[in-house]
Each structure stands twice: as C-alpha cells, then as structure tokens.
Design an enzyme around this catalytic site. Structure first.
Site, PDB file in Angstrom:
ATOM      1  N   ASN A  69     -14.496 -13.683  26.321  1.00  0.00           N
ATOM      2  CA  ASN A  69     -15.226 -12.759  27.196  1.00  0.00           C
ATOM      3  C   ASN A  69     -16.733 -12.847  27.022  1.00  0.00           C
ATOM      4  OD1 ASN A  69     -16.624 -10.006  26.320  1.00  0.00           O
ATOM      5  ND2 ASN A  69     -15.076 -10.478  24.758  1.00  0.00           N
ATOM      6  N   GLY A  72     -21.075  -8.537  28.161  1.00  0.00           N
ATOM      7  CA  GLY A  72     -22.523  -8.299  28.102  1.00  0.00           C
ATOM      8  C   GLY A  72     -22.901  -6.834  28.050  1.00  0.00           C
ATOM      9  N   CYS A 132     -22.719  -8.299  18.920  1.00  0.00           N
ATOM     10  CA  CYS A 132     -22.276  -8.715  20.257  1.00  0.00           C
ATOM     11  C   CYS A 132     -22.785 -10.129  20.539  1.00  0.00           C
ATOM     12  CB  CYS A 132     -22.770  -7.758  21.326  1.00  0.00           C
ATOM     13  SG  CYS A 132     -22.287  -8.302  22.979  1.00  0.00           S
ATOM     14  N   THR A 195     -15.973 -10.260  18.200  1.00  0.00           N
ATOM     15  CA  THR A 195     -15.458 -11.547  18.681  1.00  0.00           C
ATOM     16  C   THR A 195     -16.219 -12.704  18.030  1.00  0.00           C
ATOM     17  OG1 THR A 195     -16.965 -11.328  20.546  1.00  0.00           O
ATOM     18  CG2 THR A 195     -14.663 -10.745  20.940  1.00  0.00           C
ATOM     19  N   GLY A 250      -9.062  -7.959  14.687  1.00  0.00           N
ATOM     20  CA  GLY A 250      -9.061  -9.324  15.186  1.00  0.00           C
ATOM     21  C   GLY A 250      -7.649  -9.858  15.292  1.00  0.00           C
TER      22      GLY A 250
HETATM   23  C1  LIG Z   1     -13.086  -7.391  27.094  1.00  0.00           C
HETATM   24  C2  LIG Z   1     -13.697  -7.069  25.768  1.00  0.00           C
HETATM   25  C3  LIG Z   1     -14.744  -6.155  25.684  1.00  0.00           C
HETATM   26  C4  LIG Z   1     -15.316  -5.845  24.446  1.00  0.00           C
HETATM   27  N1  LIG Z   1     -16.348  -4.937  24.377  1.00  0.00           N
HETATM   28  C5  LIG Z   1     -16.862  -4.597  23.172  1.00  0.00           C
HETATM   29  C6  LIG Z   1     -17.881  -3.599  23.062  1.00  0.00           C
HETATM   30  O1  LIG Z   1     -18.321  -2.982  24.045  1.00  0.00           O
HETATM   31  N2  LIG Z   1     -18.362  -3.322  21.818  1.00  0.00           N
HETATM   32  C7  LIG Z   1     -17.898  -3.945  20.679  1.00  0.00           C
HETATM   33  O2  LIG Z   1     -18.353  -3.623  19.574  1.00  0.00           O
HETATM   34  N3  LIG Z   1     -16.907  -4.870  20.757  1.00  0.00           N
HETATM   35  C8  LIG Z   1     -16.389  -5.205  21.970  1.00  0.00           C
HETATM   36  N4  LIG Z   1     -15.377  -6.123  22.027  1.00  0.00           N
HETATM   37  C9  LIG Z   1     -14.838  -6.728  20.771  1.00  0.00           C
HETATM   38  C10 LIG Z   1     -13.558  -6.024  20.317  1.00  0.00           C
HETATM   39  O3  LIG Z   1     -13.808  -4.669  20.004  1.00  0.00           O
HETATM   40  C11 LIG Z   1     -12.965  -6.732  19.062  1.00  0.00           C
HETATM   41  O4  LIG Z   1     -13.933  -6.711  18.035  1.00  0.00           O
HETATM   42  C12 LIG Z   1     -12.575  -8.189  19.329  1.00  0.00           C
HETATM   43  O5  LIG Z   1     -12.011  -8.329  20.601  1.00  0.00           O
HETATM   44  C13 LIG Z   1     -11.609  -8.719  18.255  1.00  0.00           C
HETATM   45  O6  LIG Z   1     -10.402  -7.990  18.238  1.00  0.00           O
HETATM   46  P1  LIG Z   1      -9.071  -8.455  19.048  1.00  0.00           P
HETATM   47  O7  LIG Z   1      -8.789  -9.883  18.654  1.00  0.00           O
HETATM   48  O8  LIG Z   1      -8.007  -7.494  18.642  1.00  0.00           O
HETATM   49  O9  LIG Z   1      -9.416  -8.362  20.501  1.00  0.00           O
HETATM   50  C14 LIG Z   1     -14.820  -6.460  23.264  1.00  0.00           C
HETATM   51  C15 LIG Z   1     -13.743  -7.369  23.360  1.00  0.00           C
HETATM   52  C16 LIG Z   1     -13.180  -7.687  24.588  1.00  0.00           C
HETATM   53  C17 LIG Z   1     -12.029  -8.668  24.639  1.00  0.00           C
END
Ligand SMILES: Cc1cc2nc3c(=O)[nH]c(=O)nc-3n(C[C@H](O)[C@H](O)[C@H](O)COP(=O)(O)O)c2cc1C
Length: 310
Positions: A69, A72, A132, A195, A250
C-alpha cells in the site's frame, strides 16, 4: 474469552487483539462489521493536523508476498476528527488508541495536544507513527535517534498523562536501539512494526504498481521479521531494566502467528492485513489462543508471555 486479558502500557485490555492503525478506518467502520468488543483495542487511522488526500491511485495492490500500500496518510485532519469522529469512538465498547502522524515536530505536538485534551476522553492511549513509508517525511522522526527522542519527549508532555506507544519501521537500522531511545524519552511502549518499505513494478508499463515509486508491504511476508524485532527489543528492554510494553504487529493470520508474538514477549498483538482478508479473523484467533492456553496448562495468556525457549 477466558484467560486472555492483558495489560498494555498500564491499560487493561479484555484480550490482546488490537486492530492496527489504518486498517479499521477511524474505528467506527470496523465496528460496523465486527463488534468493537471483539477487540482488546482499536487504533485509529493516523491523524495529522491538516486534512490529507493521500497519494494518487492505486493505493493498495495485492502481491503474492502480501499487501502493498501507499495510502499516504489520507485523513480528515485533527479538527474534523475531534468534532465528527471522536464522539462515535466514545460509544465503542473497547479501548481506543489514537494514532498521530506529521511532517514536523509541531505537527506531532498539535495532534498530541488534541488527543490529550479532556474532551478526548474516548482516547485512552496514543500511538505515534514515525514509520510511514508512504510520504516524503513519514520516517524522518523514526530513523534519526535525536529527532526520535525530541518528538517523543514533546508528545509525552502534551498527552495529559495518557500513555504513549511509538510505532517503528521494520526498515530502520537498530530497531532495539530506537525502541530504547523512545522509552527513555518517555514512551510507555513500542509497536513493532509498520509496513516494510518495498517496491513492485509492472514490466509492461515500467511503472510502479502503485501511485508512488515505493510503498509499504504488509501481511505474511513481514511476520517473521516482526517476530524477530519483538524478540530482540524485549531482550533489550530486559537487559536495560525497562518495563515497557510491546505490541507485536505484522502478518498475523492465525492464532499460531499471534502466539509467536506472545512467546517473544509481546503484551498485545496487532492485526492489519488479516482484517481485510477476513474480518472474522480476530474471533478465530482468540478461540485458537484459548485452546493453546488450555493445552499449555496455564491460567492465562500472560503466563506464556516471553516463554520462548531459545
Ligand atoms: C491499507 C493500510 C493502511 C495503513 N494505514 C496506517 C496508518 O494510517 N497508520 C499507521 O501507523 N499504520 C498504517 N498501516 C500499517 C498497519 O497498521 C500495520 O503496521 C502493517 O500493515 C503491518 O501489519 P499487518 O501485516 O497485520 O497488516 C496501514 C496498513 C495498511 C495495509
């Protein structure tokens, strides 16, 4: 769910499952699909002082390795969040964690002051997103030890005593060092991790598959990386005599993934991509963890925390 209660930064959670920032909308959106009470806590989308449109499309692409993703930090900005979304967050039967992002130290402080205001009592904990990968300055404060110390100290001063989690990037060098700096600067814990900075290119168009050259990878591919980061950071906290919390985050798609985070010392377990795969996943994971606690013949999940045998 019996035996799954935990404590995160001094706040009691009914279970360890935390809906990750940006993957549950602002919070009320996920509660339309799954009862908020399913979660130990829900993290809001990251909020900046001004509203942001985010990056051009595509913003989310499926890759064989996981989800990619470049949202932004699209969000309504602090004022509209406080007026329009916060009241609804107050009605959710779960702990709400407010996520802060920004480009400058002043940005972080402005949102921290809003979240620390008595009017924001719905927000119990604060998560500072310094990781981010999808904006020009998104990782500035997370990668530089001096800037990290400054931003954490400044935020902690403005939150009205609410505990602060600092969310770090798996792409940063020396994550345990950065985590220690965050805690010594006043944070009550860290979220590991955001991420993974990554790229994906369409060979035909020779362009990025999303609206930016690079983006953030999440899902199964990042899980073993996050487990290692939690392990090393928990060991660092123990060696340094720091009693700080860790959210393992994660690629959690099963109770086994969640259990790994517990075994390396996480206090709570985030789910992001898993919520997109199946919003009922948290309940399945909780049932799986309950069975694991029973089979391990302990009273509760916290008895298994840090139980990894090296
Ligand atoms: C679509 C999307 C939007 C995200 N938006 C944010 C955000 O606004 N702030 C943030 O700290 N992390 C954001 N993340 C990161 C997630 O909170 C998380 O740290 C990351 O996806 C890893 O975890 P996962 O593998 O379970 O998805 C976003 C991730 C995704 C996929």
């Amino acid at each position: 769910m019996a035996g799954l209660a935990t404590t995160l930064c001094g706040v009691s959670l009914r279970n360890p499952i935390v809906a990750a920032a940006g993957t549950a909308g602002y919070g009320p959106e996920i509660a339309e699909v799954v009862p908020a009470s399913t979660f130990g806590a829900i993290v809001t989308k990251s909020i900046t002082p001004e509203s942001r449109d985010g990056n051009p499309p595509w913003r989310v692409v499926d890759l064989p390795a996981g989800m990619f993703n470049a949202i932004g930090l699209a969000n309504v900005g602090l004022d509209r969040f406080m007026a329009g979304i916060l009241p609804e967050l107050g009605t959710l039967d779960t702990v709400v964690i407010g996520s802060i992002a920004g480009h400058t130290l002043e940005d972080y402080v402005a949102v921290a002051a809003g979240f620390g205001d008595p009017a924001a009592e719905a927000i119990r904990l604060i998560e500072v997103n310094v990781s981010c990968p999808n904006t020009a300055t998104g990782r500035l404060f997370g990668d530089d030890p001096g800037l990290l110390a400054d931003v954490v100290a400044a935020v902690v001063e403005r939150t009205g005593g609410k505990p602060v989690l600092v969310k770090l990037s798996p792409g940063s060098a020396g994550v345990p060092d950065l985590a220690e700096i965050a805690v010594r600067s006043g944070a009550a814990g860290v979220t590991l991790a955001n991420t993974m900075p990554a790229m994906a290119i369409d060979p035909e168009t020779r362009r990025s598959r999303i609206g930016r050259a690079a983006g953030g990878l999440s899902g199964p591919a990042v899980h073993p990386i996050a487990v290692r980061l939690v392990h090393e950071t928990r060991r660092r906290f123990e060696d340094a005599g720091l009693a700080a919390s860790i959210v393992g985050l994660g690629g959690v798609l099963s109770w086994r993934d969640a259990a790994e985070f517990t075994l390396v010392g996480a206090d709570a377990i985030g789910i992001g991509t898993g919520l997109f795969v199946d919003p009922r996943l948290p309940r399945r994971i909780l049932r799986g963890l309950e069975g694991w606690v029973r089979r391990q013949r302990v009273a509760g999940l916290t008895d298994l925390q840090g139980g990894f045998q090296a």
